[in-house]
Design a protein around this motif. Structure first.
Motif, PDB file in Angstrom:
ATOM      1  N   ASP A  30       0.859  -1.187   0.000  1.00  0.00           N
ATOM      2  CA  ASP A  30       0.000   0.000   0.000  1.00  0.00           C
ATOM      3  C   ASP A  30       0.890   1.229   0.000  1.00  0.00           C
ATOM      4  N   TYR A  31       0.350   2.346  -0.442  1.00  0.00           N
ATOM      5  CA  TYR A  31       1.159   3.570  -0.484  1.00  0.00           C
ATOM      6  C   TYR A  31       1.828   3.887   0.853  1.00  0.00           C
ATOM      7  N   GLU A  32       1.024   3.884   1.924  1.00  0.00           N
ATOM      8  CA  GLU A  32       1.576   4.315   3.223  1.00  0.00           C
ATOM      9  C   GLU A  32       2.759   3.441   3.621  1.00  0.00           C
ATOM     10  N   ASN A  33       2.587   2.138   3.419  1.00  0.00           N
ATOM     11  CA  ASN A  33       3.647   1.195   3.802  1.00  0.00           C
ATOM     12  C   ASN A  33       4.911   1.482   3.007  1.00  0.00           C
ATOM     13  N   VAL A  34       4.750   1.686   1.708  1.00  0.00           N
ATOM     14  CA  VAL A  34       5.897   1.818   0.814  1.00  0.00           C
ATOM     15  C   VAL A  34       6.600   3.163   1.032  1.00  0.00           C
ATOM     16  N   ALA A  35       5.836   4.199   1.273  1.00  0.00           N
ATOM     17  CA  ALA A  35       6.470   5.497   1.519  1.00  0.00           C
ATOM     18  C   ALA A  35       7.201   5.500   2.863  1.00  0.00           C
ATOM     19  N   MET A  36       6.547   4.974   3.891  1.00  0.00           N
ATOM     20  CA  MET A  36       7.149   5.062   5.230  1.00  0.00           C
ATOM     21  C   MET A  36       8.330   4.103   5.410  1.00  0.00           C
ATOM     22  N   LEU A  37       8.282   2.956   4.715  1.00  0.00           N
ATOM     23  CA  LEU A  37       9.391   2.000   4.838  1.00  0.00           C
ATOM     24  C   LEU A  37      10.337   2.077   3.634  1.00  0.00           C
ATOM     25  N   GLY A  38       9.989   2.935   2.667  1.00  0.00           N
ATOM     26  CA  GLY A  38      10.817   3.097   1.474  1.00  0.00           C
ATOM     27  C   GLY A  38      11.521   4.439   1.481  1.00  0.00           C
ATOM     28  N   SER A  39      10.903   5.427   0.818  1.00  0.00           N
ATOM     29  CA  SER A  39      11.556   6.736   0.711  1.00  0.00           C
ATOM     30  C   SER A  39      11.915   7.321   2.078  1.00  0.00           C
ATOM     31  N   ASN A  40      11.072   7.098   3.057  1.00  0.00           N
ATOM     32  CA  ASN A  40      11.348   7.677   4.383  1.00  0.00           C
ATOM     33  C   ASN A  40      12.600   7.090   5.028  1.00  0.00           C
ATOM     34  N   LEU A  41      13.002   5.902   4.554  1.00  0.00           N
ATOM     35  CA  LEU A  41      14.218   5.270   5.094  1.00  0.00           C
ATOM     36  C   LEU A  41      15.334   5.256   4.043  1.00  0.00           C
ATOM     37  N   GLY A  42      15.090   5.933   2.920  1.00  0.00           N
ATOM     38  CA  GLY A  42      16.114   6.014   1.873  1.00  0.00           C
ATOM     39  C   GLY A  42      16.257   4.726   1.070  1.00  0.00           C
ATOM     40  N   ILE A  43      15.194   3.931   0.948  1.00  0.00           N
ATOM     41  CA  ILE A  43      15.256   2.669   0.189  1.00  0.00           C
ATOM     42  C   ILE A  43      14.523   2.852  -1.141  1.00  0.00           C
ATOM     43  N   SER A  44      15.175   2.481  -2.226  1.00  0.00           N
ATOM     44  CA  SER A  44      14.585   2.775  -3.535  1.00  0.00           C
ATOM     45  C   SER A  44      14.300   1.511  -4.367  1.00  0.00           C
ATOM     46  N   ARG A  45      14.304   0.341  -3.755  1.00  0.00           N
ATOM     47  CA  ARG A  45      13.927  -0.887  -4.488  1.00  0.00           C
ATOM     48  C   ARG A  45      12.671  -1.449  -3.872  1.00  0.00           C
ATOM     49  N   LEU A  46      11.632  -1.568  -4.675  1.00  0.00           N
ATOM     50  CA  LEU A  46      10.332  -1.977  -4.146  1.00  0.00           C
ATOM     51  C   LEU A  46      10.394  -3.358  -3.485  1.00  0.00           C
ATOM     52  N   GLU A  47      11.165  -4.271  -4.061  1.00  0.00           N
ATOM     53  CA  GLU A  47      11.245  -5.621  -3.493  1.00  0.00           C
ATOM     54  C   GLU A  47      11.832  -5.579  -2.079  1.00  0.00           C
ATOM     55  N   GLU A  48      12.773  -4.651  -1.862  1.00  0.00           N
ATOM     56  CA  GLU A  48      13.363  -4.534  -0.519  1.00  0.00           C
ATOM     57  C   GLU A  48      12.361  -3.908   0.460  1.00  0.00           C
ATOM     58  N   VAL A  49      11.646  -2.903  -0.024  1.00  0.00           N
ATOM     59  CA  VAL A  49      10.606  -2.303   0.816  1.00  0.00           C
ATOM     60  C   VAL A  49       9.578  -3.386   1.156  1.00  0.00           C
ATOM     61  N   GLY A  50       9.287  -4.222   0.147  1.00  0.00           N
ATOM     62  CA  GLY A  50       8.339  -5.328   0.346  1.00  0.00           C
ATOM     63  C   GLY A  50       8.777  -6.247   1.476  1.00  0.00           C
ATOM     64  N   LEU A  51      10.068  -6.481   1.573  1.00  0.00           N
ATOM     65  CA  LEU A  51      10.581  -7.333   2.653  1.00  0.00           C
ATOM     66  C   LEU A  51      10.239  -6.711   4.016  1.00  0.00           C
ATOM     67  N   LEU A  52      10.498  -5.409   4.156  1.00  0.00           N
ATOM     68  CA  LEU A  52      10.215  -4.747   5.442  1.00  0.00           C
ATOM     69  C   LEU A  52       8.711  -4.746   5.725  1.00  0.00           C
ATOM     70  N   ASN A  53       7.925  -4.533   4.673  1.00  0.00           N
ATOM     71  CA  ASN A  53       6.469  -4.541   4.800  1.00  0.00           C
ATOM     72  C   ASN A  53       5.989  -5.930   5.266  1.00  0.00           C
ATOM     73  N   ARG A  54       6.588  -6.982   4.670  1.00  0.00           N
ATOM     74  CA  ARG A  54       6.169  -8.338   5.066  1.00  0.00           C
ATOM     75  C   ARG A  54       6.534  -8.602   6.533  1.00  0.00           C
ATOM     76  N   LEU A  55       7.729  -8.163   6.937  1.00  0.00           N
ATOM     77  CA  LEU A  55       8.101  -8.371   8.345  1.00  0.00           C
ATOM     78  C   LEU A  55       7.086  -7.693   9.268  1.00  0.00           C
ATOM     79  N   ALA A  56       6.687  -6.474   8.890  1.00  0.00           N
ATOM     80  CA  ALA A  56       5.693  -5.770   9.708  1.00  0.00           C
ATOM     81  C   ALA A  56       4.398  -6.580   9.782  1.00  0.00           C
TER      82      ALA A  56
END
Ligand code: PTT
Length: 606
Positions: A307-333
């Motif tokens: 979802d947008y919120e997940n990807v922005a907060m665990l992606g750009s907000n943490l300086g991560i620019s690969r969706l698959e990596e953001v996906g990993l953090l999202n899945r852990l959550a």
């Protein structure tokens, strides 16, 4: 009375007792359900000052008269309690079969108090309820526990559960459902954990009694047809909320590096367009025709819903620019049962504090693997993770630098920068649970209609949004996406409400309920805090202090005096005093006489 069963299941885990509370019809007419019932129950039955993680807190799951109807998108319920994160009122809205099953079982709400000696599952089957041991489930992540529960109780069972974060009382642990739905941002999962309640399983064999079932079916079919023929429907089905990444980048509101900036150089790699290319599945809540659960394989090859919120907060907000990596953090959550927004806000602060030499941390911006390890440490409260598990407000106080802690009232802000969006900042400031976007998504309106104004028009627009999003949808309980994403008219919901309940409420009548619920929730905060002041409603200091240094809005920041003027206008429009306490006469006009008595003590003169 149609539309409500008028029954609440009340469970005391300390005593192992169950009772049915037949609440008065007046409660349904005045509060409708969902958030309205949660607020009323907490106001009437929560002992003031109760420890949110103690036996006296009340965990509430509540449906509304629209929940579980043939459509549109009605498989939702509200979970609520006094929040361990904010110490005030907390709730969330979660898509779940438990919503549909609660209606089929004939319970408008389930209230759980006390603490069980050992981990338990609360099982509800029609009129009957009992506890089953859950020692074998305790410690399991939310996906594994879900699979076991499905094996035990069947695929059609409604299941709400927690992961290890809830068990370990992480203050932003959520309730989880259906492997990828999560709700109750302000730590409602930790409240379940504190009660040693691993899961609630509900099954029902009945049907809600409706005033005019044929009309309900007819209106539902019409609404679904309108949604599916809306011009935005095709694009929505392709990207869901993920379209917002590119939109937020363009509008300069995408959080980057703990909201230091509002544009992110790597946004394309986490965008909805990129997601379309790697998507493997699409999931939805029950009874939904707008599936928003876009699924990809994360960097470890496991499925995750974005979802947008997940990807922005665990992606750009943490300086991560690969969706698959953001996906990993999202899945852990999701598997641990942590709120992605608060997690991203807390991690963002920690990375910045570490960079400034104020916190020892083995992780930096964009270091996904190290951040993933930190998420485990938070979940199991190991080392510095124990401190991060407390949320950004407490963490920043321990660190000793609070201005870049991005929260309001202790709840971490969702993924919209507000330096050039005073209306959205006001939405965070006045949301009934702390800084969440659900009650008023002012940002979209501001980007279209003007960003620099601090005026009464914005205040009125905001209150209107709070009335339908935070009022209608959170009390009648259905998903708001049909209205906000495909433009379905609110009149559909008024017709459905009337056909379901037989009450001839107009939209204005429903808005009066919304105002009542908002005023009562504010009085819960006032009671818990022993008064109120305007500072408690202020947005994070960073937005007033640090201008943007990049992008088209370089130099932008919020103006404190003008913001305070607008906040005061908000209080005025709501009939609240200049210190943010609802005026006794306002409360009385809403039928809240008990709350008015308390307000006499705390309100200040005009
Ligand atoms: C909601 C908040 C949101 S709002 C999102 S993404 W969103 C995050 N989702 C999380 C998640 O996922 N996993 C996780 N571990 N934590 C998460 N935290 C965040 O929680 C969600 C949809 C969405 S997706 C939104 S906007 C709409 N929200 C609605 C609402 O609030 N009310 C309503 N009547 N209808 C809504 N429809 C939409 O539902 P919270 P969900 Mg959610 C994986 O829970 O506490 O309200 O916070 O519940 O079932 O996942 O549905 O861009």
């Amino acid at each position: 009375m149609f539309g409500w069963s008028k029954r609440v299941l009340w469970v005391d885990l300390s005593r192992g007792e169950f009772r049915e509370w037949r609440y008065p019809g007046e409660m349904a007419r005045m509060f409708i359900g969902g958030r309205g019932f949660a607020a009323k129950i907490l106001w009437d039955f929560l002992e003031p000052g109760a420890d949110p993680l103690g036996p006296r807190n009340l965990f509430i799951a509540a449906v509304g008269p629209l929940t579980g109807l043939p459509g549109p998108n009605t498989g939702k319920l509200v979970v609520a309690a006094k929040s361990p994160l904010t110490g005030g009122y907390g709730d969330g809205n979660i898509g779940s079969w438990a919503a549909v099953q609660m209606r089929a079982a004939g319970w408008d709400a389930i209230v759980v108090e006390g603490v069980s000696e050992k981990p338990v599952v609360l099982v509800v089957e029609d009129d009957r309820a009992w506890l089953e041991p859950a020692e074998d489930l305790w410690g399991l992540d939310a996906f594994r526990a879900y699979d076991r529960l499905v094996e035990r109780y069947g695929r059609d069972a409604g299941i709400l559960l927690i992961g290890p974060a809830g068990e370990n009382l992480v203050r932003y642990a959520t309730v989880v459902s259906m492997k990828g739905r999560a709700g109750g941002r302000p730590g409602i999962g930790a409240v379940m954990g504190s009660k040693r309640l691993k899961a609630i399983v509900v099954r029902g064999s009945g049907k809600p009694e409706l005033f005019d079932p044929d009309a309900v079916m007819k209106y539902a079919v019409e609404a679904i047809r309108e949604i599916k023929t809306s011009p935005n429907y095709g694009f929505w089905m392709r990207q869901g909320t993920m379209f917002t990444i590119e939109w937020a980048q363009e509008a300069s509101v995408l959080p980057a590096y703990n909201f230091r900036e509002a544009v992110f150089e790597g946004y394309e790699g986490i965008s909805g367009s990129y997601m379309e290319r790697i998507e493997v599945d699409l999931r939805s809540c029950p009874l939904c025709v707008m599936a928003c659960g876009h699924v990809i394989d994360d960097s470890e090859g496991r499925r995750v819903e974005l979802d947008y919120e997940n990807v922005a907060m665990l992606g750009s907000n943490l300086g991560i620019s690969r969706l698959e990596e953001v996906g990993l953090l999202n899945r852990l959550a999701d598997v641990y049962g942590l709120d992605t927004i608060s997690l991203g806000g807390t991690l963002g602060y920690a990375l910045e504090a570490a960079e400034r030499g104020k916190l020892e941390l083995d992780a930096g911006w964009g270091e996904t693997k190290k951040i993933a390890r930190l998420i485990e440490d938070i979940t199991f409260r190991r080392g510095v993770g124990d401190l991060l598990a407390e949320g950004v407000a407490r963490l920043s106080q321990r660190v000793g630098e609070t201005w870049y802690a991005m929260h309001v009232k202790g709840l971490e802000v969702s993924a919209y920068d507000c330096r050039a969006a005073p209306g959205m900042a006001l939405a965070y400031a006045t949301s009934p649970i702390g800084a969440h976007h659900k009650d008023a998504w002012m940002i979209g309106w501001e980007v279209q209609h003007g960003r620099t104004e601090y005026n009464r028009e914005k205040v009125r627009k905001l209150i209107w949004m709070q009335r339908f999003r935070g009022g209608l949808f959170e009390t009648a309980v259905a998903c708001r996406f049909p209205v906000v994403e495909t433009g379905l008219g609110l009149e559909h919901y008024v017709r459905l409400f009337q056909a379901a309940t037989g009450l001839s409420y107009s939209l204005d009548d429903i808005f009066t309920v919304a105002d009542r619920v908002y005023a009562l929730i504010r009085m819960i905060w006032v009671r818990e805090h022993g008064g109120w002041s305007i500072e408690k409603d202020m947005p994070p200091e960073r937005w007033f202090r640090d201008p943007l240094t990049k992008g088209p809005l370089k130099g932008a920041k919020l103006d404190r005096d003008r913001f305070i003027d607008m906040l005061r206008m908000y209080y005025e429009e709501r009939g609240w005093a200049p210190n943010g306490v609802p005026r006794p006469d306002t409360l009385r006009s809403l039928g809240l006489d008990g709350a008015a008595e308390l307000a006499e003590k705390y309100t200040i003169p005009r």
